[in-house]
Write a protein that holds these residues in place. Structure first.
Motif, PDB file in Angstrom:
ATOM      1  N   MET A 139     -24.927 -47.021 -18.781  1.00  0.00           N
ATOM      2  CA  MET A 139     -24.921 -48.469 -18.739  1.00  0.00           C
ATOM      3  C   MET A 139     -23.613 -48.963 -19.382  1.00  0.00           C
ATOM      4  O   MET A 139     -23.231 -48.497 -20.445  1.00  0.00           O
ATOM      5  N   PRO A 140     -22.927 -49.888 -18.735  1.00  0.00           N
ATOM      6  CA  PRO A 140     -21.639 -50.349 -19.248  1.00  0.00           C
ATOM      7  C   PRO A 140     -21.674 -50.877 -20.689  1.00  0.00           C
ATOM      8  O   PRO A 140     -20.720 -50.666 -21.439  1.00  0.00           O
ATOM      9  N   LEU A 141     -22.754 -51.560 -21.093  1.00  0.00           N
ATOM     10  CA  LEU A 141     -22.776 -52.096 -22.461  1.00  0.00           C
ATOM     11  C   LEU A 141     -22.833 -50.984 -23.507  1.00  0.00           C
ATOM     12  O   LEU A 141     -22.265 -51.120 -24.589  1.00  0.00           O
ATOM     13  N   PHE A 142     -23.499 -49.887 -23.197  1.00  0.00           N
ATOM     14  CA  PHE A 142     -23.501 -48.764 -24.124  1.00  0.00           C
ATOM     15  C   PHE A 142     -22.117 -48.130 -24.182  1.00  0.00           C
ATOM     16  O   PHE A 142     -21.672 -47.681 -25.228  1.00  0.00           O
ATOM     17  N   TYR A 143     -21.443 -48.107 -23.041  1.00  0.00           N
ATOM     18  CA  TYR A 143     -20.078 -47.594 -23.025  1.00  0.00           C
ATOM     19  C   TYR A 143     -19.181 -48.498 -23.867  1.00  0.00           C
ATOM     20  O   TYR A 143     -18.347 -48.018 -24.627  1.00  0.00           O
ATOM     21  N   LEU A 144     -19.369 -49.799 -23.753  1.00  0.00           N
ATOM     22  CA  LEU A 144     -18.623 -50.750 -24.583  1.00  0.00           C
ATOM     23  C   LEU A 144     -18.861 -50.453 -26.058  1.00  0.00           C
ATOM     24  O   LEU A 144     -17.916 -50.415 -26.848  1.00  0.00           O
ATOM     25  N   LEU A 145     -20.090 -50.223 -26.422  1.00  0.00           N
ATOM     26  CA  LEU A 145     -20.437 -49.914 -27.800  1.00  0.00           C
ATOM     27  C   LEU A 145     -19.703 -48.657 -28.271  1.00  0.00           C
ATOM     28  O   LEU A 145     -19.194 -48.613 -29.389  1.00  0.00           O
ATOM     29  N   SER A 146     -19.605 -47.665 -27.421  1.00  0.00           N
ATOM     30  CA  SER A 146     -18.916 -46.427 -27.803  1.00  0.00           C
ATOM     31  C   SER A 146     -17.411 -46.625 -27.959  1.00  0.00           C
ATOM     32  O   SER A 146     -16.764 -45.912 -28.726  1.00  0.00           O
ATOM     33  N   LEU A 147     -16.844 -47.600 -27.249  1.00  0.00           N
ATOM     34  CA  LEU A 147     -15.395 -47.836 -27.319  1.00  0.00           C
ATOM     35  C   LEU A 147     -14.939 -48.361 -28.678  1.00  0.00           C
ATOM     36  O   LEU A 147     -13.774 -48.211 -29.035  1.00  0.00           O
ATOM     37  N   GLN A 148     -15.851 -48.955 -29.437  1.00  0.00           N
ATOM     38  CA  GLN A 148     -15.433 -49.497 -30.728  1.00  0.00           C
ATOM     39  C   GLN A 148     -15.079 -48.390 -31.716  1.00  0.00           C
ATOM     40  O   GLN A 148     -14.441 -48.646 -32.735  1.00  0.00           O
ATOM     41  N   ASN A 149     -15.453 -47.152 -31.416  1.00  0.00           N
ATOM     42  CA  ASN A 149     -15.212 -46.039 -32.338  1.00  0.00           C
ATOM     43  C   ASN A 149     -14.141 -45.067 -31.862  1.00  0.00           C
ATOM     44  O   ASN A 149     -14.059 -43.964 -32.374  1.00  0.00           O
ATOM     45  N   VAL A 150     -13.349 -45.470 -30.873  1.00  0.00           N
ATOM     46  CA  VAL A 150     -12.292 -44.589 -30.384  1.00  0.00           C
ATOM     47  C   VAL A 150     -10.933 -45.255 -30.563  1.00  0.00           C
ATOM     48  O   VAL A 150     -10.833 -46.471 -30.668  1.00  0.00           O
ATOM     49  N   VAL A 151      -9.917 -44.425 -30.569  1.00  0.00           N
ATOM     50  CA  VAL A 151      -8.545 -44.928 -30.657  1.00  0.00           C
ATOM     51  C   VAL A 151      -8.131 -45.409 -29.265  1.00  0.00           C
ATOM     52  O   VAL A 151      -8.292 -44.695 -28.281  1.00  0.00           O
ATOM     53  N   LEU A 152      -7.658 -46.635 -29.201  1.00  0.00           N
ATOM     54  CA  LEU A 152      -7.190 -47.205 -27.935  1.00  0.00           C
ATOM     55  C   LEU A 152      -5.672 -47.234 -27.939  1.00  0.00           C
ATOM     56  O   LEU A 152      -5.077 -47.429 -28.985  1.00  0.00           O
ATOM     57  N   PRO A 153      -5.025 -47.019 -26.829  1.00  0.00           N
ATOM     58  CA  PRO A 153      -5.579 -46.915 -25.488  1.00  0.00           C
ATOM     59  C   PRO A 153      -6.280 -45.577 -25.277  1.00  0.00           C
ATOM     60  O   PRO A 153      -5.918 -44.567 -25.866  1.00  0.00           O
ATOM     61  N   LYS A 154      -7.300 -45.607 -24.409  1.00  0.00           N
ATOM     62  CA  LYS A 154      -8.084 -44.422 -24.067  1.00  0.00           C
ATOM     63  C   LYS A 154      -8.031 -44.222 -22.559  1.00  0.00           C
ATOM     64  O   LYS A 154      -8.359 -45.118 -21.794  1.00  0.00           O
ATOM     65  N   VAL A 155      -7.629 -43.024 -22.155  1.00  0.00           N
ATOM     66  CA  VAL A 155      -7.596 -42.681 -20.738  1.00  0.00           C
ATOM     67  C   VAL A 155      -8.969 -42.140 -20.353  1.00  0.00           C
ATOM     68  O   VAL A 155      -9.528 -41.294 -21.038  1.00  0.00           O
ATOM     69  N   VAL A 156      -9.495 -42.649 -19.254  1.00  0.00           N
ATOM     70  CA  VAL A 156     -10.830 -42.301 -18.788  1.00  0.00           C
ATOM     71  C   VAL A 156     -10.699 -41.626 -17.425  1.00  0.00           C
ATOM     72  O   VAL A 156     -10.011 -42.158 -16.538  1.00  0.00           O
ATOM     73  N   THR A 157     -11.358 -40.479 -17.259  1.00  0.00           N
ATOM     74  CA  THR A 157     -11.262 -39.766 -15.983  1.00  0.00           C
ATOM     75  C   THR A 157     -12.621 -39.439 -15.358  1.00  0.00           C
ATOM     76  O   THR A 157     -12.676 -39.158 -14.166  1.00  0.00           O
ATOM     77  N   ARG A 158     -13.691 -39.462 -16.135  1.00  0.00           N
ATOM     78  CA  ARG A 158     -15.008 -39.183 -15.552  1.00  0.00           C
ATOM     79  C   ARG A 158     -15.389 -40.342 -14.639  1.00  0.00           C
ATOM     80  O   ARG A 158     -15.281 -41.514 -15.034  1.00  0.00           O
ATOM     81  N   PRO A 159     -15.843 -40.052 -13.410  1.00  0.00           N
ATOM     82  CA  PRO A 159     -16.145 -41.132 -12.448  1.00  0.00           C
ATOM     83  C   PRO A 159     -17.097 -42.192 -12.991  1.00  0.00           C
ATOM     84  O   PRO A 159     -16.873 -43.387 -12.788  1.00  0.00           O
ATOM     85  N   GLU A 160     -18.151 -41.785 -13.704  1.00  0.00           N
ATOM     86  CA  GLU A 160     -19.088 -42.788 -14.226  1.00  0.00           C
ATOM     87  C   GLU A 160     -18.443 -43.655 -15.304  1.00  0.00           C
ATOM     88  O   GLU A 160     -18.733 -44.841 -15.411  1.00  0.00           O
ATOM     89  N   ASP A 161     -17.530 -43.076 -16.087  1.00  0.00           N
ATOM     90  CA  ASP A 161     -16.828 -43.855 -17.109  1.00  0.00           C
ATOM     91  C   ASP A 161     -15.840 -44.825 -16.476  1.00  0.00           C
ATOM     92  O   ASP A 161     -15.690 -45.962 -16.926  1.00  0.00           O
ATOM     93  N   VAL A 162     -15.156 -44.386 -15.418  1.00  0.00           N
ATOM     94  CA  VAL A 162     -14.238 -45.278 -14.693  1.00  0.00           C
ATOM     95  C   VAL A 162     -15.021 -46.456 -14.133  1.00  0.00           C
ATOM     96  O   VAL A 162     -14.569 -47.606 -14.195  1.00  0.00           O
ATOM     97  N   GLN A 163     -16.224 -46.200 -13.634  1.00  0.00           N
ATOM     98  CA  GLN A 163     -17.055 -47.284 -13.116  1.00  0.00           C
ATOM     99  C   GLN A 163     -17.452 -48.241 -14.235  1.00  0.00           C
ATOM    100  O   GLN A 163     -17.416 -49.461 -14.065  1.00  0.00           O
ATOM    101  N   HIS A 164     -17.827 -47.711 -15.404  1.00  0.00           N
ATOM    102  CA  HIS A 164     -18.164 -48.569 -16.540  1.00  0.00           C
ATOM    103  C   HIS A 164     -16.973 -49.437 -16.927  1.00  0.00           C
ATOM    104  O   HIS A 164     -17.117 -50.631 -17.184  1.00  0.00           O
ATOM    105  N   VAL A 165     -15.786 -48.824 -16.977  1.00  0.00           N
ATOM    106  CA  VAL A 165     -14.567 -49.568 -17.318  1.00  0.00           C
ATOM    107  C   VAL A 165     -14.337 -50.678 -16.308  1.00  0.00           C
ATOM    108  O   VAL A 165     -14.002 -51.811 -16.676  1.00  0.00           O
TER     109      VAL A 165
END
Length: 96
Positions: free
Chosen positions: A1-27
């Motif tokens: 779910m995109p909102l859970f992905y958003l929640l996970s982004l607060q704990n990573v260093v940005l910029p973050k490159v995303v390559t998994r298809p489901e993550d690209v869709q969330h982005v």
């Protein structure tokens, strides 16, 4: 779910490159709703043929995105369920 992905982004260093298809869709969804800023690889080639985007780079969480995170974390009943689901997803992601 995109909102859970958003929640996970607060704990990573940005910029973050995303390559998994489901993550690209969330982005893609989070960018379209204005919750993050991101660069997404073009979805069509030079001939105009549609291709699914394979990469995205998340550059920042917007003010609206931070407000949504705060909303998820500050609603008591929703927070417990949100954190439980997020933990389960992180566990399953780390196993694959």
């Amino acid at each position: 779910m995109p909102l859970f992905y958003l929640l996970s982004l607060q704990n990573v260093v940005l910029p973050k490159v995303v390559t998994r298809p489901e993550d690209v869709q969330h982005v893609s969804v989070l960018k379209a709703t204005g919750l993050i800023e991101a660069e997404i690889a073009p979805a069509s080639d030079a001939a105009g043929k549609y291709n699914v985007a394979r990469t995205a780079t998340v550059t920042c969480i917007t003010e609206d995105g931070m407000a949504e995170i705060n909303k998820m974390l500050n609603e008591p009943r929703r927070m417990a369920r949100t954190l439980q689901i997020a933990r389960n997803r992180m566990r399953s992601s780390s196993l694959s």
